[in-house]
Design a protein around this motif. Structure first.
Motif, PDB file in Angstrom:
ATOM      1  N   GLY A  38     -36.186  58.873  56.039  1.00 60.45           N
ATOM      2  CA  GLY A  38     -35.614  59.072  57.359  1.00 60.45           C
ATOM      3  C   GLY A  38     -36.155  60.321  58.039  1.00 60.45           C
ATOM      4  O   GLY A  38     -36.472  60.316  59.235  1.00 60.45           O
ATOM      5  N   ILE A  39     -36.262  61.401  57.286  1.00 55.20           N
ATOM      6  CA  ILE A  39     -36.785  62.652  57.843  1.00 55.20           C
ATOM      7  C   ILE A  39     -38.234  62.472  58.272  1.00 55.20           C
ATOM      8  O   ILE A  39     -38.651  62.949  59.332  1.00 55.20           O
ATOM      9  CB  ILE A  39     -36.644  63.790  56.824  1.00 55.20           C
ATOM     10  CG1 ILE A  39     -35.161  64.095  56.576  1.00 55.20           C
ATOM     11  CG2 ILE A  39     -37.368  65.055  57.305  1.00 55.20           C
ATOM     12  CD1 ILE A  39     -34.901  65.011  55.399  1.00 55.20           C
ATOM     13  N   LYS A  40     -39.004  61.753  57.468  1.00 60.73           N
ATOM     14  CA  LYS A  40     -40.403  61.497  57.831  1.00 60.73           C
ATOM     15  C   LYS A  40     -40.521  60.659  59.098  1.00 60.73           C
ATOM     16  O   LYS A  40     -41.528  60.731  59.812  1.00 60.73           O
ATOM     17  CB  LYS A  40     -41.120  60.803  56.672  1.00 60.73           C
ATOM     18  CG  LYS A  40     -41.437  61.722  55.497  1.00 60.73           C
ATOM     19  CD  LYS A  40     -42.182  60.967  54.408  1.00 60.73           C
ATOM     20  CE  LYS A  40     -42.603  61.899  53.276  1.00 60.73           C
ATOM     21  NZ  LYS A  40     -43.307  61.171  52.182  1.00 60.73           N
ATOM     22  N   ARG A  41     -39.488  59.859  59.379  1.00 62.56           N
ATOM     23  CA  ARG A  41     -39.479  59.066  60.613  1.00 62.56           C
ATOM     24  C   ARG A  41     -39.127  59.913  61.824  1.00 62.56           C
ATOM     25  O   ARG A  41     -39.101  59.416  62.951  1.00 62.56           O
ATOM     26  CB  ARG A  41     -38.467  57.916  60.506  1.00 62.56           C
ATOM     27  CG  ARG A  41     -38.860  56.807  59.548  1.00 62.56           C
ATOM     28  CD  ARG A  41     -38.010  55.566  59.774  1.00 62.56           C
ATOM     29  NE  ARG A  41     -36.592  55.836  59.602  1.00 62.56           N
ATOM     30  CZ  ARG A  41     -35.925  55.651  58.455  1.00 62.56           C
ATOM     31  NH1 ARG A  41     -36.581  55.236  57.381  1.00 62.56           N
ATOM     32  NH2 ARG A  41     -34.637  55.901  58.381  1.00 62.56           N
ATOM     33  N   GLY A  42     -38.831  61.181  61.614  1.00 64.16           N
ATOM     34  CA  GLY A  42     -38.494  62.069  62.728  1.00 64.16           C
ATOM     35  C   GLY A  42     -37.022  62.389  62.832  1.00 64.16           C
ATOM     36  O   GLY A  42     -36.593  63.023  63.802  1.00 64.16           O
ATOM     37  N   GLU A  43     -36.234  61.978  61.837  1.00 63.60           N
ATOM     38  CA  GLU A  43     -34.787  62.201  61.873  1.00 63.60           C
ATOM     39  C   GLU A  43     -34.445  63.513  61.157  1.00 63.60           C
ATOM     40  O   GLU A  43     -33.696  63.544  60.190  1.00 63.60           O
ATOM     41  CB  GLU A  43     -34.077  61.015  61.226  1.00 63.60           C
ATOM     42  CG  GLU A  43     -34.360  59.700  61.924  1.00 63.60           C
ATOM     43  CD  GLU A  43     -33.941  58.489  61.123  1.00 63.60           C
ATOM     44  OE1 GLU A  43     -33.301  58.651  60.063  1.00 63.60           O
ATOM     45  OE2 GLU A  43     -34.275  57.351  61.538  1.00 63.60           O
ATOM     46  N   GLN A  44     -35.009  64.616  61.678  1.00 63.25           N
ATOM     47  CA  GLN A  44     -34.809  65.913  61.028  1.00 63.25           C
ATOM     48  C   GLN A  44     -33.354  66.368  61.066  1.00 63.25           C
ATOM     49  O   GLN A  44     -32.953  67.217  60.266  1.00 63.25           O
ATOM     50  CB  GLN A  44     -35.700  66.976  61.674  1.00 63.25           C
ATOM     51  CG  GLN A  44     -37.151  66.907  61.271  1.00 63.25           C
ATOM     52  CD  GLN A  44     -37.937  65.896  62.095  1.00 63.25           C
ATOM     53  OE1 GLN A  44     -37.426  65.342  63.057  1.00 63.25           O
ATOM     54  NE2 GLN A  44     -39.185  65.654  61.727  1.00 63.25           N
ATOM     55  N   LEU A  45     -32.567  65.805  61.970  1.00 64.32           N
ATOM     56  CA  LEU A  45     -31.150  66.185  62.051  1.00 64.32           C
ATOM     57  C   LEU A  45     -30.429  65.922  60.740  1.00 64.32           C
ATOM     58  O   LEU A  45     -29.427  66.577  60.431  1.00 64.32           O
ATOM     59  CB  LEU A  45     -30.475  65.414  63.187  1.00 64.32           C
ATOM     60  CG  LEU A  45     -29.026  65.819  63.522  1.00 64.32           C
ATOM     61  CD1 LEU A  45     -28.970  67.271  63.984  1.00 64.32           C
ATOM     62  CD2 LEU A  45     -28.446  64.891  64.589  1.00 64.32           C
ATOM     63  N   ARG A  46     -30.936  64.985  59.947  1.00 68.10           N
ATOM     64  CA  ARG A  46     -30.339  64.694  58.644  1.00 68.10           C
ATOM     65  C   ARG A  46     -30.281  65.936  57.751  1.00 68.10           C
ATOM     66  O   ARG A  46     -29.402  66.045  56.892  1.00 68.10           O
ATOM     67  CB  ARG A  46     -31.147  63.619  57.924  1.00 68.10           C
ATOM     68  CG  ARG A  46     -31.064  62.212  58.502  1.00 68.10           C
ATOM     69  CD  ARG A  46     -32.031  61.297  57.778  1.00 68.10           C
ATOM     70  NE  ARG A  46     -32.001  59.916  58.236  1.00 68.10           N
ATOM     71  CZ  ARG A  46     -31.279  58.948  57.678  1.00 68.10           C
ATOM     72  NH1 ARG A  46     -30.517  59.235  56.616  1.00 68.10           N
ATOM     73  NH2 ARG A  46     -31.314  57.710  58.128  1.00 68.10           N
ATOM     74  N   MET A  47     -31.227  66.845  57.937  1.00 69.22           N
ATOM     75  CA  MET A  47     -31.271  68.053  57.108  1.00 69.22           C
ATOM     76  C   MET A  47     -30.060  68.938  57.360  1.00 69.22           C
ATOM     77  O   MET A  47     -29.684  69.747  56.525  1.00 69.22           O
ATOM     78  CB  MET A  47     -32.572  68.816  57.352  1.00 69.22           C
ATOM     79  CG  MET A  47     -33.804  68.001  57.018  1.00 69.22           C
ATOM     80  SD  MET A  47     -35.355  68.867  57.303  1.00 69.22           S
ATOM     81  CE  MET A  47     -35.466  69.830  55.788  1.00 69.22           C
ATOM     82  N   LEU A  48     -29.437  68.772  58.523  1.00 71.38           N
ATOM     83  CA  LEU A  48     -28.218  69.516  58.859  1.00 71.38           C
ATOM     84  C   LEU A  48     -26.969  68.682  58.597  1.00 71.38           C
ATOM     85  O   LEU A  48     -26.041  69.132  57.921  1.00 71.38           O
ATOM     86  CB  LEU A  48     -28.260  69.941  60.328  1.00 71.38           C
ATOM     87  CG  LEU A  48     -27.001  70.606  60.885  1.00 71.38           C
ATOM     88  CD1 LEU A  48     -26.748  71.949  60.202  1.00 71.38           C
ATOM     89  CD2 LEU A  48     -27.126  70.799  62.392  1.00 71.38           C
ATOM     90  N   THR A  49     -26.961  67.455  59.098  1.00 67.52           N
ATOM     91  CA  THR A  49     -25.749  66.641  59.034  1.00 67.52           C
ATOM     92  C   THR A  49     -25.367  66.263  57.609  1.00 67.52           C
ATOM     93  O   THR A  49     -24.181  66.095  57.302  1.00 67.52           O
ATOM     94  CB  THR A  49     -25.912  65.360  59.865  1.00 67.52           C
ATOM     95  OG1 THR A  49     -27.067  64.625  59.394  1.00 67.52           O
ATOM     96  CG2 THR A  49     -26.112  65.690  61.337  1.00 67.52           C
ATOM     97  N   SER A  50     -26.364  66.126  56.739  1.00 66.81           N
ATOM     98  CA  SER A  50     -26.073  65.725  55.352  1.00 66.81           C
ATOM     99  C   SER A  50     -25.172  66.724  54.640  1.00 66.81           C
ATOM    100  O   SER A  50     -24.460  66.375  53.701  1.00 66.81           O
ATOM    101  CB  SER A  50     -27.378  65.562  54.566  1.00 66.81           C
ATOM    102  OG  SER A  50     -28.117  66.775  54.556  1.00 66.81           O
ATOM    103  N   ALA A  51     -25.201  67.976  55.098  1.00 65.45           N
ATOM    104  CA  ALA A  51     -24.405  69.022  54.461  1.00 65.45           C
ATOM    105  C   ALA A  51     -22.928  68.937  54.831  1.00 65.45           C
ATOM    106  O   ALA A  51     -22.118  69.711  54.304  1.00 65.45           O
ATOM    107  CB  ALA A  51     -24.952  70.396  54.833  1.00 65.45           C
TER     108      ALA A  51
END
Length: 211
Positions: A38-51
């Motif tokens: 998902g992050i590789k697809r451009g969904e960098q927000l996951r790096m924050l929301t996952s926490a």
């Protein structure tokens, strides 16, 4: 008496609200968890929301209790703004380290506030290294033992716990705390060096292909 700063309460409440939503809504959970593909697809927000997502009530409770007890210590020594910066910086460093170590594993996923919480915990340890955790363990010994265990667990890869995020969070918490309070290099240098040793060990082991 704990200094229950509003920032600590708000962060705990945000974790509880988002986690409960994730427990009930599988699509929401899948959309916002840490996932390499998902992050590789451009969904960098996951790096924050996952926490702000957790696996279950026990996972959520453990992280929030740790934040409840150690967050106020950081607030007392550094103030609200710097506490919040340490929390989110530790969160991001934990996610970045996870991404770096697992970037070739598109299936890899993770959740939980552990990276951010570990950053706060290790910040508190720098200020109060001799306080007692679990009624018997000096904080500096607990911090050292937990980092060493995390490195060992990463090498064994024997569970589903994101130990890399824990170490990344500790790096963020230790580094930013020293930046905010450089006097700790004089008063708690021995603690800084002890906490740094497992982190250096991790990167050496990664460099030589052991992790």
């Amino acid at each position: 008496m704990l200094n229950l700063d509003p920032a600590v309460i708000i962060i705990i409440a945000a974790n509880v609200i988002v986690s409960i939503r994730g427990f009930k809504d599988f699509e929401f959970f899948e959309k916002y968890k840490f996932n390499i593909a998902g992050i590789k697809r451009g969904e960098q927000l996951r790096m924050l929301t996952s926490a702000f997502l957790h696996a279950n009530n026990n996972h959520l409770l453990f992280n929030m209790l740790t934040l409840f007890f150690f967050g106020p210590i950081v607030v007392v020594y550094l103030g609200t703004v710097k506490f919040v910066l340490i929390y989110f910086a530790s969160l991001i460093v934990g996610s970045l380290l996870s991404y770096y170590l697992h970037k070739d594993e598109n299936h890899y996923s993770a959740i939980g506030a552990s990276g951010a919480v570990m950053g706060v915990l290790y910040s508190a340890i720098l200020f109060k290294p001799t306080m007692v955790i679990n009624f018997i363990i000096p904080a500096w010994l607990f911090g050292l033992a937990y980092l060493l265990y995390s490195v060992w667990a990463m090498k064994k890869n024997a569970d589903n716990i994101g130990h890399d995020a824990h170490i990344g969070g500790a790096i963020g918490g230790l580094g930013l705390t020293i930046a905010f309070a450089p006097s700790l290099l004089g008063t708690s240098l021995w603690v800084v060096l002890l906490m740094a040793a497992p982190i250096v060990l991790l990167f050496i082991m990664h460099k030589i292909g052991k992790i």
